[in-house]
Structures are given as structure tokens and as C-alpha cells.
Design a protein around this motif. Structure first.
Motif, mmCIF file in Angstrom:
data_model
loop_
_atom_site.group_PDB
_atom_site.id
_atom_site.type_symbol
_atom_site.label_atom_id
_atom_site.label_comp_id
_atom_site.label_asym_id
_atom_site.label_seq_id
_atom_site.Cartn_x
_atom_site.Cartn_y
_atom_site.Cartn_z
ATOM 1 N N PRO A 266 1.050 -1.252 0.619
ATOM 2 C CA PRO A 266 0.169 -0.082 -0.226
ATOM 3 C C PRO A 266 0.140 1.119 0.119
ATOM 4 O O PRO A 266 2.477 1.355 1.068
ATOM 5 C CB PRO A 266 -0.637 0.122 1.243
ATOM 6 N N SER A 267 0.415 2.558 -0.713
ATOM 7 C CA SER A 267 0.756 3.531 -1.020
ATOM 8 C C SER A 267 0.890 4.783 -0.664
ATOM 9 O O SER A 267 1.168 5.853 -1.155
ATOM 10 C CB SER A 267 1.683 3.477 -2.201
ATOM 11 N N PHE A 268 -0.857 5.061 -0.142
ATOM 12 C CA PHE A 268 -1.361 6.240 -0.092
ATOM 13 C C PHE A 268 -1.512 7.102 1.374
ATOM 14 O O PHE A 268 -2.038 7.828 2.083
ATOM 15 C CB PHE A 268 -2.841 5.309 -0.039
ATOM 16 N N ASP A 269 -0.919 6.139 2.177
ATOM 17 C CA ASP A 269 -0.666 6.044 3.798
ATOM 18 C C ASP A 269 0.098 8.336 3.655
ATOM 19 O O ASP A 269 1.225 7.767 2.745
ATOM 20 C CB ASP A 269 -0.433 5.852 4.918
ATOM 21 N N PHE A 270 -0.933 8.875 4.315
ATOM 22 C CA PHE A 270 0.163 10.388 4.023
ATOM 23 C C PHE A 270 0.911 10.276 4.925
ATOM 24 O O PHE A 270 0.828 10.611 6.421
ATOM 25 C CB PHE A 270 -0.447 11.741 4.187
ATOM 26 N N PRO A 271 2.539 10.481 4.575
ATOM 27 C CA PRO A 271 3.378 11.314 5.561
ATOM 28 C C PRO A 271 2.771 12.241 6.628
ATOM 29 O O PRO A 271 3.369 13.231 6.190
ATOM 30 C CB PRO A 271 4.826 11.676 4.517
ATOM 31 N N PHE A 272 2.302 12.668 7.441
ATOM 32 C CA PHE A 272 1.954 13.560 8.105
ATOM 33 C C PHE A 272 3.575 14.356 9.400
ATOM 34 O O PHE A 272 3.259 15.446 9.599
ATOM 35 C CB PHE A 272 1.639 13.499 9.856
ATOM 36 N N HIS A 273 4.418 13.936 8.772
ATOM 37 C CA HIS A 273 5.445 14.420 10.322
ATOM 38 C C HIS A 273 6.547 14.525 8.722
ATOM 39 O O HIS A 273 6.504 12.645 8.274
ATOM 40 C CB HIS A 273 5.831 13.907 11.022
ATOM 41 N N ARG A 274 7.787 14.075 8.961
ATOM 42 C CA ARG A 274 9.158 14.386 7.618
ATOM 43 C C ARG A 274 9.744 13.216 8.534
ATOM 44 O O ARG A 274 10.136 12.690 7.962
ATOM 45 C CB ARG A 274 9.711 15.242 7.642
ATOM 46 N N ASP A 275 9.347 12.946 10.305
ATOM 47 C CA ASP A 275 10.233 11.707 10.015
ATOM 48 C C ASP A 275 9.681 10.162 9.926
ATOM 49 O O ASP A 275 10.189 9.454 9.282
ATOM 50 C CB ASP A 275 9.453 11.179 11.700
#
Length: 327
Positions: A266-275
Motif C-alpha cells: 500500500p502506498s497511499f498513507d500520507f506522511p504527516f511528519h518528516r519523520d
């Protein structure tokens, strides 16, 4: 009595040498003829350039280039600049149709407010609705909040804006990720000037993509480069046993994203933080894998229209309810 010399007079004078020179012809007609002849010789010996080819063939050649190459070519001279600007949409569509088949459907553009029916704009920009969207408009540390007066703030357009800004920010930190240098941490509740400048610069690039198709394609090129670098990093991480996309050397050299159409994680999770960048392999929103069809299914472009229809219907119901309560 003087003695007479029997030698001929010609032998005493020596051999005559002809030093007659041709007269130089000087006239306007002669000068014009010389210039015309020199120009003809120069034109005959001059090699053919790209623009001397048939127009359709030139366009076909340009579609084989990357968007960054098109930008560089546009700076060569005025002729190339005019050619590319006049046919920018056509060139960009041709490049995208074979290089960025997946990315084009994952990263669509948010709709500008100027392209929305003026009768509907008040519903979208109403204060009551903007309060409901506070959770989506709350600025992230790495994404600048959109301007409601500039772009549509339906749910689809908000997600599109954030995803495009993420492309630029993720690309900015690729060098740090490659060499293992930590990304600077920002304490919660603080807004350092360097970060505000960075996200403003990222947003300015995205705004160019809203109005210039070539800039939109340039974002595709940038994200494809970031994705291939991320996949290589994660493949080199022996401790990372997660499933990943299969990427061959030929896939990288092709400059195309077709390998991302294969089955993968899966590749749709939004990176909410630069970590999240450290373990991020491929961020490809607006799609999901269908086991029934054995392929990726993408959110249709018409989802924006569906969201607008919902906003209008909801606003009409609220207005009707308000009118009935007064009566």
C-alpha cells in the motif's frame, strides 16, 4: 670615332615583366552580388538544426525528452521558447502519456476557484463550512495551508494540494536521506523562519503547476526520482523485511513509472511528519490494490464534481431548514 655597339637594345634593357593588375570593381551592384554569393555559400555549408525539420517531427522528438530537458531547451533561444510555450499542453500530454502513467492519476491538480461556478463559490467559502474543515486545513510542519480564495477546498482538492506540496518537500530532503544525515527536528508549537521559507517556496512551485502543465509534469519527474532513490535505500536496508516494489535497473534507466503499476505494498498513507520520510518507500495516493481485478484502482478525476455536488446539496438543506425554522 665612337665605336658602335653591335648588341641589340632589347638585351641591354633586360626581360620585360608584366605588372599590370586587374582593376578593382567597386559599385553597389557588385557589392550586392558578392554578399548574395557569400550568403549562398554559407547557407549551403551550414548544417541543419532541429528547427529546420518538419514541425510535427520536431514535436515528436520533444516528447521523448524529460520535462527538465524541455525547460533547458526552452532557454536556448527565442525560437525554441516560442515553440514550447505555444504547444506546451500538447508536448506535456505526450510526455506524460508514456512516462508518468501512474503518477498522473495519483497526483491530480486541485481546481482553481476561478474555474468554479460563481453561484457555487459562496457555498464552498462559507465560514460555517471552513470551520468544519479545520482538521484538514490545519497546517502541517512540512505543508503550507492552501488559500481558500485561490483553490477549491472540497476534500478532494485539499488532499491534492497537500500531496503536491509533499512531492517538493520530500525531494528537498533526499540528499539527507541518502547520506544518512538527520532531518532537523522542529519542536511542537514552534515555527522557525527557515521552515516557513521552505514550505512557502514549495507552495510557490505547486502554484506554478496549477497553471502550467509543464510544471505539473516536472513534479512527476521529481517524485519518480525520489521514489526510485527511496526504493534503493530500503532495498539496501537488510533489516527491512517489508514487502516492496520490484524495481530493475532497466526500470530506472527507462525514466518511466510503469514499474509502479506492478503489485506492491500500500502506498497511499500520507506522511504527516518528516519523520515518516526515513521509512517511506513510495507515496502514491488516490489508489488501492483490487484483489478481484488484480490491478490498482484509482480515484477518478470526477471525484471533485461529486464533492462539489455534496457541498451544494448540504448547503441547500441547511438553508431550507433555516427558512422553515423561521416560519
Amino acid at each position: 670615332m665612337r665605336k658602335i655597339d653591335d648588341e641589340p637594345e632589347d638585351e641591354e634593357l633586360g626581360v620585360l615583366e608584366d605588372k599590370t593588375e586587374a582593376l578593382t570593381l567597386r559599385s553597389k551592384r557588385t557589392e550586392r552580388a558578392k554578399k548574395k554569393q557569400a550568403k549562398k555559400i554559407k547557407k549551403t555549408n551550414q548544417p541543419l538544426d532541429l528547427l529546420s525539420l518538419p514541425y510535427e517531427l520536431v514535436l515528436d522528438i520533444l516528447t521523448l525528452l524529460r520535462p527538465s530537458d524541455i525547460f533547458n531547451l526552452q532557454r536556448v533561444n527565442r525560437a525554441f521558447h516560442e515553440l514550447i510555450v505555444n504547444d506546451e499542453l500538447r508536448i506535456t500530454r505526450a510526455i506524460t502519456s508514456w512516462r508518468y502513467v501512474c503518477l498522473e492519476k495519483c497526483f491530480r491538480l486541485p481546481v482553481l476557484m476561478e474555474h468554479i461556478d460563481p453561484n457555487i463559490q459562496p457555498y464552498i467559502q462559507s465560514p460555517e463550512r471552513q470551520e468544519l474543515l479545520i482538521i484538514h486545513k490545519k497546517p502541517y510542519q512540512h505543508v503550507q495551508a492552501p488559500d481558500p480564495a485561490e483553490i477549491c477546498t472540497c476534500l478532494s482538492c485539499l488532499l491534492r494540494w497537500s500531496s503536491l506540496c509533499l512531492i517538493v518537500d520530500f525531494a528537498y530532503w533526499q540528499k539527507n536521506l541518502d547520506i544518512g544525515e538527520p532531518i532537523p527536528m522542529i519542536p511542537r508549537g514552534t515555527h522557525p523562519e527557515w521552515n516557513q521559507t521552505l514550505i512557502a517556496s514549495n507552495a510557490a512551485i505547486v502554484r506554478k503547476a496549477l497553471r502550467r502543465p509543464l510544471w505539473h509534469a516536472r513534479l512527476f519527474e521529481t517524485h519518480l526520482d525520489s521514489t526510485t532513490r527511496s526504493i534503493r535505500r530500503q532495498a539496501a536496508n537488510k533489516g527491512n523485511k517489508r514487502r516492496r516494489f520490484r524495481m530493475e535497473r532497466e526500470d530506472i534507466e527507462s525514466g518511466s513509472d510503469l514499474f509502479l503499476d506492478r503489485s506492491g505494498p500500500p502506498s497511499f498513507d500520507f506522511p504527516f511528519h518528516r519523520d515518516n520520510y526515513y521509512m517511506l518507500e513510495a507515496y502514491l495516493p488516490n489508489r488501492g490494490w483490487s484483489g478481484d481485478y488484480d490491478r490498482w484502482m484509482y480515484v477518478p478525476a470526477e471525484q471533485h464534481n461529486t464533492d462539489i455536488h455534496y457541498i451544494v446539496k448540504r448547503a441547500e438543506r441547511r438553508r431550507k431548514a433555516t427558512t422553515e425554522s423561521r416560519d
